[in-house]
Design an enzyme around this catalytic site. Structure first.
Site, PDB file in Angstrom:
ATOM      1  N   LYS A 204       0.843  -1.192   0.000  1.00  6.79           N
ATOM      2  CA  LYS A 204       0.000   0.000   0.000  1.00  6.79           C
ATOM      3  C   LYS A 204       0.885   1.250   0.000  1.00  6.79           C
ATOM      4  CE  LYS A 204      -3.506   2.370   2.688  1.00  6.79           C
ATOM      5  NZ  LYS A 204      -4.447   2.370   3.784  1.00  6.79           N
ATOM      6  N   GLU A 210      10.460  -4.625   4.678  1.00  7.03           N
ATOM      7  CA  GLU A 210      10.538  -6.033   4.267  1.00  7.03           C
ATOM      8  C   GLU A 210      10.276  -6.163   2.763  1.00  7.03           C
ATOM      9  OE1 GLU A 210       8.877  -4.803   6.826  1.00  7.03           O
ATOM     10  OE2 GLU A 210       8.821  -6.195   8.524  1.00  7.03           O
ATOM     11  N   GLY A 264      -4.907  -1.729   4.874  1.00  2.00           N
ATOM     12  CA  GLY A 264      -4.056  -2.855   4.459  1.00  2.00           C
ATOM     13  C   GLY A 264      -4.710  -4.205   4.699  1.00  2.00           C
ATOM     14  N   ARG A 265      -5.260  -4.398   5.894  1.00  2.00           N
ATOM     15  CA  ARG A 265      -5.830  -5.716   6.250  1.00  2.00           C
ATOM     16  C   ARG A 265      -7.194  -5.969   5.601  1.00  2.00           C
ATOM     17  NH1 ARG A 265      -4.916  -2.290  10.314  1.00  2.00           N
ATOM     18  NH2 ARG A 265      -6.585  -1.559  11.669  1.00  2.00           N
ATOM     19  N   GLU A 350      -5.038  -6.420  14.793  1.00  6.34           N
ATOM     20  CA  GLU A 350      -4.512  -5.103  14.403  1.00  6.34           C
ATOM     21  C   GLU A 350      -5.645  -4.071  14.448  1.00  6.34           C
ATOM     22  OE1 GLU A 350      -2.726  -4.086  10.380  1.00  6.34           O
ATOM     23  OE2 GLU A 350      -0.868  -4.486  11.450  1.00  6.34           O
ATOM     24  N   HIS A 381      -5.377 -32.906  17.706  1.00  2.14           N
ATOM     25  CA  HIS A 381      -4.250 -33.721  18.161  1.00  2.14           C
ATOM     26  C   HIS A 381      -3.121 -32.848  18.686  1.00  2.14           C
ATOM     27  CE1 HIS A 381      -6.076 -37.367  16.521  1.00  2.14           C
ATOM     28  NE2 HIS A 381      -6.585 -36.528  15.636  1.00  2.14           N
ATOM     29  N   LYS A 509       9.108  -0.480  14.302  1.00  2.00           N
ATOM     30  CA  LYS A 509       9.686  -0.192  12.977  1.00  2.00           C
ATOM     31  C   LYS A 509      10.759   0.900  13.092  1.00  2.00           C
ATOM     32  CE  LYS A 509       5.517  -0.844  10.127  1.00  2.00           C
ATOM     33  NZ  LYS A 509       4.542  -0.160   9.293  1.00  2.00           N
TER      34      LYS A 509
HETATM   35  O1  F6P Z   1       3.126  -2.941   9.846  1.00  2.22           O
HETATM   36  C1  F6P Z   1       1.758  -3.104   9.682  1.00  2.22           C
HETATM   37  C2  F6P Z   1       1.301  -2.733   8.307  1.00  2.22           C
HETATM   38  O2  F6P Z   1       1.262  -1.363   8.172  1.00  2.22           O
HETATM   39  C3  F6P Z   1      -0.059  -3.352   8.022  1.00  2.22           C
HETATM   40  O3  F6P Z   1      -1.112  -2.622   8.503  1.00  2.22           O
HETATM   41  C4  F6P Z   1      -0.012  -3.508   6.548  1.00  2.22           C
HETATM   42  O4  F6P Z   1      -0.962  -4.414   6.099  1.00  2.22           O
HETATM   43  C5  F6P Z   1       1.413  -3.978   6.356  1.00  2.22           C
HETATM   44  O5  F6P Z   1       2.151  -3.257   7.309  1.00  2.22           O
HETATM   45  C6  F6P Z   1       2.005  -3.800   4.997  1.00  2.22           C
HETATM   46  O6  F6P Z   1       1.970  -2.479   4.577  1.00  2.22           O
HETATM   47  P1  F6P Z   1       2.159  -2.078   3.059  1.00  2.22           P
HETATM   48  O7  F6P Z   1       1.078  -2.722   2.265  1.00  2.22           O
HETATM   49  O8  F6P Z   1       2.086  -0.584   3.035  1.00  2.22           O
HETATM   50  O9  F6P Z   1       3.515  -2.566   2.623  1.00  2.22           O
END
Ligand code: F6P
Length: 540
Positions: A204, A210, A264-265, A350, A381, A509
Site C-alpha cells: 500500500k 521487508e 491494508g488488512r 490489528e 491432536h 519499525k
Molecule cells: O506494519 C503493519 C502494516 O502497516 C499493516 O497494517 C499492513 O498491512 C502492512 O504493514 C504492509 O503495509 P504495506 O502494504 O504498506 O507494505
C-alpha cells in the site's frame, strides 16, 4: 456516556454473575427450543450459537447495548464514506471494492464505484493476457509462476484466499514472499525459472522495509539471470503510492493502484487481489467479490437480531467482557482454510488491539481478544486438550462445509463427525459419575478408579459457535471473510475504539531503523543495558 456506565452494560454485568455459575447442560435441559432460538440461516450459511452461555434476556440486553452504541449509524457511516478512521483522517471503503458498478458513491468528488471498476477492468485485462500467453516473459515464454512480494495485509489476505481456493486453480502458481529473512526469498526463487516468473510487488505504502528489501533482491536475481530490460517484462505492482512504484522502474501500465480508503488488512478485494485473479481468472475473482457484497448487504440491511456479523460480535463481547475470556479460537474444518486464522489474527488484532477510546482516553475495559487457531482435525491432536481440560476459558468458532471439494472415500463424513463431536464434547463434557461407571465396566479396582476418575472427567461448559456452510466456493469464501470483517467492526464500535488505524506497529519499525544504522557505527550506548548487551553479543 462511557461504555461501562451504560445501563445495558451494567445489566449485562449483573447477568454475568449468574451465568458464570451456569452450565450449558442446564440451559439445554431447561429449554428444548434452544437450538431453534439461537440459530439462523442466511443463504448458504447456517449459524448455531446456542452453545453459548446466553439466554433470551442476555441476548436482548446485548442487542440493546448495540443500539445504545449507535451501531446503526456507525454501519451507515462506514458504507457512506464518512471519515471513520479519524486518527488518520480516512474513510473506510473496503465494502465499495466489492460493490457492482451501479449507482454512485461520491468521495472527494469522484464516484468510488467507477474508480474501483476501472482498476478491476485493467487487472482483468492484464490477467487474461498473462493467462492466455498474450503477455509473456522477455524471452517469449509463458508466465508459469507469480511471486507476490508483500507483508501484512499485502500478503496474509491474498495468501489465505489463494490457499482457500486452490481447488479452482487454473492459471499460474502463486508463491508468497513476506519475511525480510533472506531465507524466504532464497528458498522461493531456488525452484523458479526467471524466464517464466512474474513478480508482483504488493505494498500500500511502497515503503515497507521487508517488501522493498525483498523486491530489490528479486530484481537483482532477475537482472543477474537475464538483463536490466527484463524488469519491464517480469515486474508489476499494486500500491497507493504510484510515484514510488514508478521510481522503482515499473512502467505505468503495470501499476495497479488503490486508495487510502482501503486499509491494508482489508485490501485483498482491491488491486492487492491481483495474484488471485492471475491464478483463478477474473470470473472467479468477481465471484469472491460478489460473495462479500452479498454479506455486506446482509450486514447493512438486516435487523440486528438476525444479522450474522452482529450476532457473532455480540456473543464475542459477552464472552470477552462479561465472562472473562481472553482469547478466541478460529477452527475451520477444511484444509483449504489453513491460513484463515493467520489472516484474521491481523484483521482482528490489528483492528481491535487498542486501549484508547475514540475521545482519546485510556479505557478501563477489555477490547480485542487474542485470535488463534488451526484447521480441524489437526488441532484436535495438538491444543484441544487445553480447551477441553485446561484452566482457561476459550470460546471458539467451528467452521465447516456440508459438501467436500475432494469427496474421496469416507474422508468427509469422518471430518464432519469430528466437527460435530468436538462442539458436543466441549459443551457437555463427561461427568465423573459417568467416568466411574465406564471404568467399572472395564473391571478396574476401586483404587484405580479413584486414581483416574478426575483425569478422565470433562467439565464441559466450553462455549462455541458453529458455522455450517454449503460448500467452499469463491462466493462463499468472499461472504465468510466479509462476515468476520464486519464482526470486527461491530466490536470496535461497541468498544468505542478506532478499528482502522495501527499505531501500535510503528514504534518497533522506528527502533529497528535506528538499530540498523547503529550496526554500522557499532555504538549502542543510547539503549538500555539489555538491548545494548544483546547487540554487542550479536556483532561480536
Ligand atoms: O506494519 C503493519 C502494516 O502497516 C499493516 O497494517 C499492513 O498491512 C502492512 O504493514 C504492509 O503495509 P504495506 O502494504 O504498506 O507494505
Amino acid at each position: 456516556m462511557s461504555l461501562k456506565s451504560k445501563p445495558e452494560w451494567k445489566n449485562l454485568q449483573d447477568l454475568s454473575i449468574k451465568f458464570k455459575e451456569t452450565h450449558l447442560k442446564t440451559l439445554f435441559q431447561n429449554d428444548p427450543s434452544r437450538f431453534g432460538q439461537f440459530s439462523l440461516r442466511h443463504e448458504d450459511f447456517f449459524l448455531d450459537y446456542s452453545k453459548n452461555l446466553v439466554d433470551k434476556e442476555v441476548f436482548a440486553e446485548l442487542l440493546k447495548l448495540a443500539e445504545s452504541c449507535d451501531l446503526k449509524s456507525a454501519i451507515s457511516d462506514m458504507f457512506n464514506a464518512k471519515r471513520i478512521n479519524h486518527t488518520e483522517g480516512r474513510a473506510v471503503l473496503h465494502t465499495a471494492l466489492r460493490h457492482p458498478n451501479e449507482g454512485t458513491l461520491l468521495f472527494e468528488g469522484d464516484n468510488v464505484y467507477e474508480q474501483v471498476h476501472e482498476v478491476l477492468d485493467s487487472m482483468s485485462k492484464f490477467s487474461k493476457k498473462i493467462r492466455n500467453g498474450d503477455l509473456q516473459g522477455q524471452s517469449g515464454k509463458n508466465i508459469t509462476d507469480v511471486v507476490n512480494i508483500g507483508i501484512g495485509g499485502s500478503d496474509l489476505g491474498p495468501k489465505m484466499v489463494y490457499e482457500g481456493l486452490l481447488h479452482y486453480l487454473n492459471g499460474p502458481k502463486v508463491h508468497f514472499v513476506s519475511n525480510v529473512d533472506g531465507t524466504h526469498i532464497t528458498e522461493t526463487l531456488k525452484h523458479l525459472d526467471p524466464n517464466t516468473t512474474l513478480f508482483l510487488v504488493a505494498s500500500k505504502t511502497f515503503t515497507t522495509q521487508e517488501t522493498m528489501t525483498n523486491a530489490a533482491s528479486a530484481r537483482q536475481w532477475l537482472v543477474q539471470a537475464l538483463n536490466e530490460d527484463a524488469v519491464a517484462y517480469h515486474f508489476a505492482a499494486m500500491s497507493t503510492n504510484v510515484e514510488a512504484v514508478t521510481q522503482f522502474g515499473i512502467s505505468k501500465d503495470r501499476i495497479f493502484p488503490f486508495w487510502d480508503f482501503v486499509g491494508g488488512r482489508y485490501s485483498l478485494w482491491s488491486a492487492i487481489g491481483l495474484p488471485l485473479m492471475l491464478a483463478f481468472g477474473p470470473d472467479r475473482f468477481h465471484e469472491l467479490l460478489s460473495g462479500a457484497h452479498s454479506m455486506d448487504n446482509h450486514f447493512k440491511l438486516t435487523e440486528f437480531s438476525q444479522n450474522l456479523p452482529v450476532i457473532m460480535a455480540l456473543i464475542g463481547i459477552w464472552n470477552n467482557n462479561f465472562l472473562d475470556a481472553d482469547s478466541h479460537a478460529l477452527l475451520p474444518y477444511d484444509q483449504y482454510l489453513h491460513r484463515f486464522a493467520a489472516h484474521f489474527q491481523q484483521v482482528d488484532m490489528e483492528s481491535n488491539g487498542k486501549s484508547v477510546d475514540n475521545q482519546g482516553n485510556f479505557i478501563d475495559y477489555q477490547t480485542g481478544p487474542i485470535i488463534w487457531g488451526e484447521p480441524g482435525t489437526n488441532g484436535q491432536h495438538a491444543f484441544y486438550q487445553l480447551i477441553h481440560q485446561g484452566t482457561k476459558f476459550i470460546p471458539s468458532d467451528f467452521i465447516g462445509f456440508k459438501s467436500s471439494l475432494n469427496d474421496i472415500s469416507d474422508h468427509h463424513p469422518k471430518l464432519m463427525a469430528n466437527f460435530f463431536a468436538q462442539t458436543e464434547a466441549l459443551a457437555f463434557g463427561l461427568s465423573t459419575d459417568k467416568v466411574v461407571s465406564q471404568l467399572k465396566e472395564q473391571n478396574l479396582s476401586s483404587e484405580e478408579i479413584d486414581r483416574l476418575k478426575h483425569h478422565k472427567t470433562f467439565a464441559g461448559n466450553k462455549v462455541s459457535n458453529t458455522l455450517l456452510i454449503d460448500r467452499l466456493t469463491p462466493h462463499s469464501l468472499g461472504a465468510l471473510i466479509a462476515l468476520y470483517e464486519h464482526k470486527v467492526y461491530v466490536q470496535g464500535v461497541i468498544w468505542n475504539i478506532n478499528p482502522f488505524d495501527q499505531w501500535g506497529v510503528e514504534l518497533g519499525k522506528k527502533l529497528a531503523k535506528t538499530i540498523l544504522e547503529e550496526m554500522n557505527t557499532k555504538d549502542f550506548s543510547k539503549h538500555d543495558s539489555s538491548t545494548q548487551g544483546l547487540l554487542n553479543e550479536f556483532i561480536n
